[in-house]
Design a protein around this motif. Structure first.
Motif, PDB file in Angstrom:
ATOM      1  N   PRO A   4       0.843  -1.204   0.000  1.00 52.24           N
ATOM      2  CA  PRO A   4       0.000   0.000   0.000  1.00 52.24           C
ATOM      3  C   PRO A   4       0.872   1.247   0.000  1.00 52.24           C
ATOM      4  N   PRO A   5       0.355   2.369  -0.489  1.00 52.15           N
ATOM      5  CA  PRO A   5       1.177   3.577  -0.540  1.00 52.15           C
ATOM      6  C   PRO A   5       1.632   3.999   0.855  1.00 52.15           C
ATOM      7  N   ASP A 200      -1.864  20.543   4.973  1.00 50.39           N
ATOM      8  CA  ASP A 200      -0.760  20.041   4.158  1.00 50.39           C
ATOM      9  C   ASP A 200      -0.645  18.521   4.192  1.00 50.39           C
ATOM     10  N   ASP A 201      -0.868  17.920   5.348  1.00 50.22           N
ATOM     11  CA  ASP A 201      -0.801  16.456   5.394  1.00 50.22           C
ATOM     12  C   ASP A 201      -1.791  15.874   4.376  1.00 50.22           C
ATOM     13  N   ILE A 206      -0.152  12.536   2.729  1.00 51.88           N
ATOM     14  CA  ILE A 206       0.635  11.855   3.767  1.00 51.88           C
ATOM     15  C   ILE A 206      -0.191  10.693   4.338  1.00 51.88           C
ATOM     16  N   THR A 207       0.373   9.507   4.313  1.00 54.81           N
ATOM     17  CA  THR A 207      -0.322   8.340   4.879  1.00 54.81           C
ATOM     18  C   THR A 207       0.164   8.052   6.292  1.00 54.81           C
ATOM     19  N   LEU A 231     -11.113  15.991   5.937  1.00 55.22           N
ATOM     20  CA  LEU A 231      -9.815  15.514   5.435  1.00 55.22           C
ATOM     21  C   LEU A 231      -9.540  14.097   5.930  1.00 55.22           C
ATOM     22  N   PRO A 232      -8.726  13.341   5.188  1.00 51.22           N
ATOM     23  CA  PRO A 232      -8.390  11.987   5.644  1.00 51.22           C
ATOM     24  C   PRO A 232      -7.450  12.030   6.854  1.00 51.22           C
ATOM     25  N   THR A 233      -7.443  10.953   7.594  1.00 49.14           N
ATOM     26  CA  THR A 233      -6.582  10.857   8.781  1.00 49.14           C
ATOM     27  C   THR A 233      -5.446   9.882   8.513  1.00 49.14           C
ATOM     28  N   PRO A 234      -4.203  10.356   8.604  1.00 51.56           N
ATOM     29  CA  PRO A 234      -3.074   9.429   8.428  1.00 51.56           C
ATOM     30  C   PRO A 234      -2.923   8.527   9.656  1.00 51.56           C
TER      31      PRO A 234
END
Ligand code: GLU
Length: 279
Positions: A4-5, A200-201, A206-207, A231-234
């Motif tokens: 996975p990335p 920015d994440d 940013i994963t 926004l997604p959560t790393p």
């Protein structure tokens, strides 16, 4: 074969020269990316115009290259993207999540002294009456914008759904109240760290956020901002902090020996890497 990335970042603030602690943090992120053939980005967090200096940006690039780090270009420098953070601030403002705070540092210190169990950074304010607020704005009094936890709780229907993964711990329940009503735009107009960081994440894809244990609490606040901004959560990984000879964590303000100093006294990058555990 590709997994996975995996995209991580090292995000220093150019407020001084880097020391061993930064080298440790940067190399930790770099090693994690290398181990899975992932990507490492460098981000310069230079929104605090009073403390950041261009010569420290140059030094960051030089010092990181010296320790053997490799990162992708272009490097994102936050001061080039002010309109992006202003838009994020406006999104929160439009949802009624922010309020003006006119208090000075000494007002806050006085209030905290009266409530000693509330940490200084867990300020919880109340909005001013509209007329009083309008009067102070008209008088040109400077103010910061703070995130209202009470409003955020209403918008999200509570914080129970806010979880995030911390490597080594599993799923963690976010407790944004640890940070209180954080400042998201300062009195001088600068957007504050948490808002620029989550923006920015997400923009940089940013994963994995890999950073020092001094920023554990930041993840709780940032998880809330991610929810409010959609926004997604790393995944988060917190590494230990390097201590100096006195046993205290290394910090710029304590004049920890800089990477420049080490190089000037003849230490090689390989020696430094070995000393902090990266052979
Ligand atoms: N710019 C922050 C610092 O120097 C790091 C922020 C982060 O990694 O999220 O402490």
């Amino acid at each position: 074969m590709s997994g996975p990335p995996f995209v991580t970042r090292f995000a220093p603030s150019p407020t001084g020269l880097l020391h061993r602690g930064h080298a440790f943090s940067a190399l930790t992120a770099f090693a994690a990316a290398q181990a899975v053939r992932g990507r490492l980005l460098l981000r310069i967090e230079d929104l605090d115009r009073t403390r950041c200096r261009p010569e420290f940006v140059t030094a960051i690039h030089e010092d990181l290259a010296w320790i053997g780090l490799a990162w992708e270009r272009p490097v994102r420098q936050q001061s080039d993207h002010l309109e992006t953070y202003a838009a994020a601030l406006a999104t929160l403002k439009a949802q009624g999540l922010l309020y003006r705070c006119f208090k000075t540092r000494s007002d806050l210190e006085g209030e905290i002294a009266g409530a000693p169990h509330e940490p200084m950074d867990a300020y919880r304010g109340a909005a001013l009456a509209a007329a009083e607020e309008a009067r102070r704005v008209a008088a040109g009094e400077p103010y910061a914008w703070r995130l209202s936890l009470a409003a955020a709780e209403r918008v999200l229907g509570g914080f129970a759904g806010l979880t995030f993964v911390v490597e080594g711990e599993g799923l963690v329940q976010a407790r944004p109240e640890l940070g209180g009503d954080v400042v998201l735009a300062r009195k001088d107009g600068a957007v504050a760290y948490h808002l620029a960081c989550v923006t920015d994440d997400a923009l940089q894809g940013i994963t994995h956020v890999i950073r020092g244990a001094d920023l554990i609490q930041a993840a709780h606040v940032q998880r809330l901002l991610q929810a409010l901004l959609g926004l997604p959560t790393p995944v988060y990984r917190h590494h230990r902090l390097l201590a100096g000879p006195d046993g205290k964590r290394l910090a710029k303000r304590d004049r920890a020996e800089t990477l420049r100093d080490l190089r000037a006294r003849g230490m090689t990058a390989a020696e430094l890497r070995g000393e902090i555990g990266f052979d």
